[in-house]
Design an enzyme around this catalytic site. Structure first.
Site, short mmCIF file in Angstrom:
data_model
loop_
_atom_site.label_atom_id
_atom_site.label_comp_id
_atom_site.label_asym_id
_atom_site.label_seq_id
_atom_site.Cartn_x
_atom_site.Cartn_y
_atom_site.Cartn_z
N TRP A 1 49.43 -40.55 -0.49
CA TRP A 1 50.07 -39.29 -0.81
C TRP A 1 49.01 -38.26 -1.18
CZ3 TRP A 1 54.90 -40.01 0.60
CH2 TRP A 1 55.54 -41.21 0.34
N HIS B 1 51.20 -37.99 -5.85
CA HIS B 1 50.60 -38.77 -6.95
C HIS B 1 50.97 -38.21 -8.32
CE1 HIS B 1 48.38 -41.78 -4.75
NE2 HIS B 1 47.98 -40.85 -3.89
N ARG C 1 36.53 -41.43 -4.15
CA ARG C 1 36.15 -42.10 -2.90
C ARG C 1 35.27 -41.23 -2.01
NH1 ARG C 1 41.35 -40.65 -0.70
NH2 ARG C 1 41.13 -39.94 1.45
N HIS D 1 42.68 -47.77 -0.99
CA HIS D 1 43.86 -46.90 -0.90
C HIS D 1 44.92 -47.41 0.07
CE1 HIS D 1 42.00 -43.46 -3.16
NE2 HIS D 1 40.92 -44.16 -2.84
N HIS E 1 47.04 -44.71 -9.39
CA HIS E 1 46.90 -44.16 -8.04
C HIS E 1 47.40 -45.13 -6.96
CE1 HIS E 1 45.15 -41.42 -5.07
NE2 HIS E 1 44.90 -42.54 -4.37
N ASP F 1 50.05 -45.07 -3.69
CA ASP F 1 49.69 -45.19 -2.27
C ASP F 1 50.40 -46.36 -1.58
OD1 ASP F 1 48.10 -42.97 -1.84
OD2 ASP F 1 46.19 -44.00 -2.20
N HIS G 1 50.24 -46.11 4.53
CA HIS G 1 49.16 -46.79 3.82
C HIS G 1 49.29 -48.32 3.93
CE1 HIS G 1 46.81 -43.66 1.47
NE2 HIS G 1 47.70 -42.96 2.17
N HIS H 1 49.90 -39.29 9.66
CA HIS H 1 49.60 -39.74 8.30
C HIS H 1 49.68 -38.56 7.32
CE1 HIS H 1 47.73 -42.54 5.40
NE2 HIS H 1 47.45 -41.39 4.81
N ASP I 1 51.78 -37.89 3.83
CA ASP I 1 51.08 -37.69 2.55
C ASP I 1 51.48 -36.36 1.91
OD1 ASP I 1 49.53 -40.00 2.37
OD2 ASP I 1 47.65 -39.02 2.95
#
Ligand code: DCM
Ligand code: DCM
Ligand code: DCM
Ligand code: ZN
Ligand code: ZN
Length: 271
Positions: A1, A6, A50, A62, A118, A122, A128, A152, A156
């Site tokens: 996301w 999140h 990351r 993730h 987190h 995800d 994911h 994707h 997200d």
């Protein structure tokens, strides 16, 4: 996301954790006792980390790349799909242990808690839990006037933001208020208890694989039921969005509710 998803998972969890859990989390995070965004505000830290050189190792944490065959076959297999560099599921296992381990520094335990906040988010984003086309990143689609996004990314970010109308902390707080009342007294009331079926602090892999398997199933039925090539360069902001948005809402609600319970279990065990 993206940030909106999140943050919202964090606020929903704040609405459901026990007060003793809230105190435990604020203590580890170093937030003041009156902080009203203590989970939400740290929920996107892992996405910043990351992209740093120190955090590059954590990019695989993730997601889990299910090597299945949507839309005809959806499934996740921990041994097959969690790579040598780790995945969301192995990372949850690691950080659930570390956050409770008093031999580690406060900074290390704080990072572990941020990871848990987190990653539980995800895991609930269907793409994911899918390897095909790098979790849909390589399926180019359009979204309204944006003709350079991908499947994707619309899951997200674009679809949640189209629903909510922004991506600030306060947008997320208001979405979380709606989803919280859906859980307590609305459309999710009759099913929310079942979202916690099988949750077991002593077995983080089985617990979170159940969640990953549930989200991965959506890849076959909701995300790409017509097969990946159907969606290429199509505008997914109209009928596709209308068909998918209730799944986005459900997955964010589940993630927040499950995060609250996971933190309740950890905090109770770590006292
Ligand atoms: N780190 C982490 N998760 C890992 C490996 C490392 O969060 N799987 C973090 C912890 C430290 C830094 O990276 O801040 C370096 O860790 P180490 O020196 O233990 O490799
Ligand atoms: N590590 C990890 N998660 C972290 C930090 C480190 O998985 N947050 C990995 C990489 C470290 C190694 O574990 O170098 C050492 O772990 P420990 O500190 O538990 O011995
Ligand atoms: N991602 C994923 N599965 C992969 C690779 C990436 O789910 N196999 C996710 C992580 C980010 C987004 O896709 O949410 C973009 O990743 P990146 O920034 O690494 O391209
Ligand atoms: Zn993503
Ligand atoms: Zn992420």
């Amino acid at each position: 996301w993206g940030e909106l998803g999140h943050y919202t998972v964090g606020y929903i969890a704040q609405n459901f954790v026990q007060s003793s859990t809230a105190s435990w989390a604020k203590d580890i995070l170093g937030s003041g006792s009156s902080n009203t965004s203590y989970l939400a505000a740290v929920a996107t830290w892992a996405d910043t980390y990351r992209y740093t050189s120190a955090g590059a190792f954590s990019a695989p944490f993730h997601f889990i790349d299910a090597e299945d065959n949507p839309p005809s076959s959806c499934n996740v297999d921990y041994d097959r799909d969690c790579g040598d560099d780790g995945c969301s599921i192995s990372a949850i296992q690691n950080y659930t242990t570390r956050v409770q381990d008093g031999r580690h520094t406060q900074a290390d335990r704080q990072m572990s808690l941020k990871w848990i906040i987190h990653i539980i988010g995800d895991i609930h984003q269907p793409l994911h839990d899918e390897a095909l086309e790098v979790g849909g990143n390589d399926i180019d689609v359009n979204f309204g006037s944006d003709d350079s996004t991908n499947l994707h990314h619309i899951w997200d970010t674009e679809m949640p933001e189209k629903l909510v109308g922004g991506y600030s902390l306060s947008d997320a707080e208001s979405w979380a208020t709606t989803l919280t009342s859906d859980i307590k007294s609305g459309t999710y009331k009759s099913q929310a208890a079942s979202w916690l079926d099988g949750i077991d602090l002593s077995d983080p892999v089985t617990t979170t694989m159940n969640w990953a398997t549930e989200a991965n199933a959506d890849v076959c039925t909701i995300v790409m039921p017509k097969g990946e090539s159907y969606y290429v360069n199509k505008d997914l902001s109209t009928s596709y969005y209308t068909g998918a948005i209730s799944t986005v809402e459900l997955q964010i609600a589940r993630a927040g509710y499950r995060l609250a319970k996971w933190l309740d279990l950890i905090a109770a065990n770590d006292s």
